[in-house]
Write a protein that holds these residues in place. Structure first.
Motif: not given
Length: 340
Positions: A83-99
């Motif tokens: 599941r984690e290998s195909v998990r997709c995120v949008g702008t808000a969650e993606g920005a949080a991952l990149l800090e």
């Protein structure tokens, strides 16, 4: 995908698991067996996480062998790892991952540094881009990105100028990635050519592939497009625009790749054509039938002599030039006969 040449990534036939239809599962059943949503299952197939078999029954999509299901279940970390290998995120969650801020995340995506893996059109007719969480983690772990002031500090001036001019590489990068998915699953040369053609406007395809039978054959192998709303709806039209190449240089190299792919497919197996009917021998020498109702022609009028002016009153009619020599000849004859 970069440059002007596509690298066709195909899965060898030997790499697929050979099995009978009775021992394979339809996509919906396979997704349930693996604990995935249909969208997650489709993405896992695109990424090569799940190997599929052609559906010879014509049901659409690929089937999954029972042995493949068992192989995935036996992997370490299943099912969370899958599941984690195909998990997709949008702008808000993606920005949080990149800090980073959402604005910086959007700038990085528009510059083509973050490649979307999917998209959808929300109820406000806005395009929502989705990114693989794995891709974002790898981008954040690259020390070179931090050193180039992409994640921290001020964005370089050259990149800021491109953004000011309206640069947005998200649609184009998505098309490139999506084409890679299609080519990876294409087993037939005509299917690979149809995958390239699916990103071009039909007018562009008709200019490259002028043979109508070859164009019809390409349509047979055309991959199913992701659905985005009811066909003909504003959301579907917007999605169709995203799925069609618009940049001139992108169109040029897609046309070149299509021409090369069709040439390879033509050499592998020509497109089918209707059989030619033989002409009977008697028909070759038979005269053409006469028209029972020929067109009527207007009758030509008889020519009328040109009218002549009447002689003036009181003048004797002058002999014509044809009668004068005859009269002189008869007068000389009478004088000769009378003698001296």
């Amino acid at each position: 995908m970069s440059g002007n040449t596509l690298t066709y990534e195909t899965t060898a036939s030997a790499g697929r698991i050979g099995t009978a239809r009775g021992t394979s599962l339809a996509p919906g059943r396979a997704a349930r067996e693996l604990g995935l949503k249909r969208s997650e299952f489709a993405l896992a197939v695109h990424l090569g996480r799940i190997r599929t078999l052609p559906d010879e029954g014509g049901g659409g999509g690929g089937r999954v062998a029972r042995d493949e299901i068992e192989r995935i279940r036996a992997q370490q970390g299943y099912p969370e790892g899958l599941r984690e290998s195909v998990r997709c995120v949008g702008t808000a969650e993606g920005a949080a991952l990149l800090e980073v801020t959402r604005a910086r995340f959007t700038r990085l995506a528009r510059l083509g540094l973050l490649v979307p893996v999917s998209f959808y059109v929300n109820r406000y007719r806005a395009v929502v881009w989705l990114y693989l969480a794995d891709d974002l983690r790898q981008f954040a772990s690259d020390e070179g990105n931090a050193d180039a002031a992409l994640l921290k500090g001020r964005t370089p001036e050259g990149l800021r100028d491109q953004l000011t001019e309206g640069l947005d590489l998200r649609p184009r990068n998505w098309r490139g990635r999506y084409l890679g998915f299609l080519l990876r699953r294409a087993d037939d040369p005509w299917a690979r050519a149809a995958a390239v053609a699916s990103l071009l406007d039909p007018v562009e395809v008709s200019e490259v592939v002028r043979d109508p039978y070859e164009r019809s054959h390409l349509l047979r192998f055309r991959p199913a497009q992701p659905s985005h709303g009811t066909p003909g709806s504003p959301a579907a039209q917007l999605a169709e625009e995203i799925m069609t190449a618009t940049d001139p240089d992108e169109i040029d190299w897609l046309r070149a790749d299509l021409a090369g792919a069709v040439d390879v497919a033509r050499g592998h197996r020509p497109a089918p054509r209707p059989p030619l009917r033989p002409v009977p021998r008697e028909a070759e020498h038979r005269p053409a039938p006469k028209d029972p109702h020929p067109p009527r022609r207007a009758p030509h009028p008889e020519p009328h002599p040109a009218p002549q002016d009447p002689p003036p009153p009181g003048s004797a009619p002058r002999p014509s030039e044809a009668e004068a020599p005859g009269r002189i000849r008869s007068m000389l004859t009478r004088l000769w006969r009378a003698g001296p």
